[in-house]
Design a protein around this motif. Sequence first.
Motif, PDB file in Angstrom:
ATOM      1  N   PHE A 117     -60.779  81.035  91.600  1.00  0.00           N
ATOM      2  CA  PHE A 117     -61.210  82.376  91.202  1.00  0.00           C
ATOM      3  C   PHE A 117     -61.213  83.276  92.436  1.00  0.00           C
ATOM      4  N   THR A 118     -60.730  84.494  92.278  1.00  0.00           N
ATOM      5  CA  THR A 118     -60.884  85.511  93.319  1.00  0.00           C
ATOM      6  C   THR A 118     -61.260  86.827  92.638  1.00  0.00           C
ATOM      7  N   VAL A 130     -54.059  89.349  97.670  1.00  0.00           N
ATOM      8  CA  VAL A 130     -54.370  88.015  98.179  1.00  0.00           C
ATOM      9  C   VAL A 130     -54.341  86.966  97.079  1.00  0.00           C
ATOM     10  N   GLY A 131     -54.960  87.241  95.932  1.00  0.00           N
ATOM     11  CA  GLY A 131     -55.012  86.243  94.868  1.00  0.00           C
ATOM     12  C   GLY A 131     -53.649  85.792  94.407  1.00  0.00           C
ATOM     13  N   VAL A 132     -52.766  86.741  94.095  1.00  0.00           N
ATOM     14  CA  VAL A 132     -51.442  86.370  93.586  1.00  0.00           C
ATOM     15  C   VAL A 132     -50.597  85.705  94.669  1.00  0.00           C
ATOM     16  N   LEU A 133     -50.800  86.093  95.935  1.00  0.00           N
ATOM     17  CA  LEU A 133     -50.078  85.428  97.020  1.00  0.00           C
ATOM     18  C   LEU A 133     -50.517  83.969  97.153  1.00  0.00           C
ATOM     19  N   VAL A 134     -51.812  83.706  97.035  1.00  0.00           N
ATOM     20  CA  VAL A 134     -52.306  82.322  97.098  1.00  0.00           C
ATOM     21  C   VAL A 134     -51.674  81.497  95.980  1.00  0.00           C
ATOM     22  N   ALA A 135     -51.661  82.044  94.776  1.00  0.00           N
ATOM     23  CA  ALA A 135     -51.072  81.320  93.642  1.00  0.00           C
ATOM     24  C   ALA A 135     -49.600  81.016  93.890  1.00  0.00           C
ATOM     25  N   GLU A 136     -48.878  81.987  94.417  1.00  0.00           N
ATOM     26  CA  GLU A 136     -47.455  81.784  94.697  1.00  0.00           C
ATOM     27  C   GLU A 136     -47.258  80.712  95.769  1.00  0.00           C
ATOM     28  N   ALA A 143     -53.179  84.760  86.682  1.00  0.00           N
ATOM     29  CA  ALA A 143     -53.371  85.932  85.830  1.00  0.00           C
ATOM     30  C   ALA A 143     -54.348  86.849  86.547  1.00  0.00           C
ATOM     31  N   THR A 144     -54.073  88.139  86.507  1.00  0.00           N
ATOM     32  CA  THR A 144     -54.875  89.098  87.265  1.00  0.00           C
ATOM     33  C   THR A 144     -55.705  89.988  86.344  1.00  0.00           C
ATOM     34  N   THR A 145     -56.704  90.619  86.938  1.00  0.00           N
ATOM     35  CA  THR A 145     -57.578  91.625  86.297  1.00  0.00           C
ATOM     36  C   THR A 145     -58.179  91.129  84.986  1.00  0.00           C
ATOM     37  N   THR A 179     -57.761  86.330  88.908  1.00  0.00           N
ATOM     38  CA  THR A 179     -58.487  87.351  89.650  1.00  0.00           C
ATOM     39  C   THR A 179     -59.346  88.128  88.662  1.00  0.00           C
ATOM     40  N   CYS A 180     -60.553  88.479  89.079  1.00  0.00           N
ATOM     41  CA  CYS A 180     -61.586  88.964  88.169  1.00  0.00           C
ATOM     42  C   CYS A 180     -61.837  90.451  88.339  1.00  0.00           C
TER      43      CYS A 180
END
Length: 258
Positions: A117-118, A130-136, A143-145, A179-180
């Motif tokens: 979770f971020t 940052v969140g999507v880069l970590v996942a990649e 999934a974001t937002t 990401t939240c």
Amino acid sequence: MKLLVCIKQVPDMESRFRPAADGLWFDESDLAWRMNEYDEYAVEQAVQLKEQLGKEPELTVLSIGPDRVVEALKKALAMGGDRAVHIQDNAAHLKDPWQIASMISRYAGDKGFDLIFTGMQSQDRGSAQVGVLVAEMLRIASATTLVDFNYADGLIQGKRELEGGVKGLVELQLPALVTCQLGLNTPRYPTLPNIMKAKRKPIETIAADELLSEGALAPATKFYAPERKAGGMVLEGDLSGMVEKLVGVLKEKTAVLR
């Protein structure tokens, strides 16, 4: 199940900001600090999932920054985290999203986290990268937002906030990262007993140099306050009178009309 929440300590947005002497970031003197608001929703959602699944999940909270970020980690532990990881970096404010994500992914890479979770973004930098880069980097789904979250039998079902009030429905298989967004839940206030318990929970410290070797892909070159500009002018009265006034202003104060 192993859960990871990534949090950031940011200045309170009510603080008075001014550029630092080096012109690369803001002056940190006399600032109040708090956990990034978006990250509070991430911590709360992770704790709710931990409570849903019982004693099985282990919840780790991670933050990057100088010694002061330990206070944000302690709050996350008091909210329900089991252990914390402090990546010690006195120059974290100069790292770009790629470097921050690299440190997180290198720490998490061999730990077998099922769900990360971020917050959607940080309140101070607001890159939302940052969140999507970590996942990649970890090669897992993301999934974001998220503004709604449900988990059952290894499947995440959620709602993403899109533009214009539209929501998008998503499903993700574990392992995954989300990401939240604000409104996902109502973050709890740590109770006094839980604050006392948090003092006994372990906080592992890792030097940033152990996890990072790359330079910034997008280094900061200048940080400055917007230039002050003259105030606007409000014309009042009937339409024909305002037209005459506007034409007079354009002739007198600009080169639009001559």
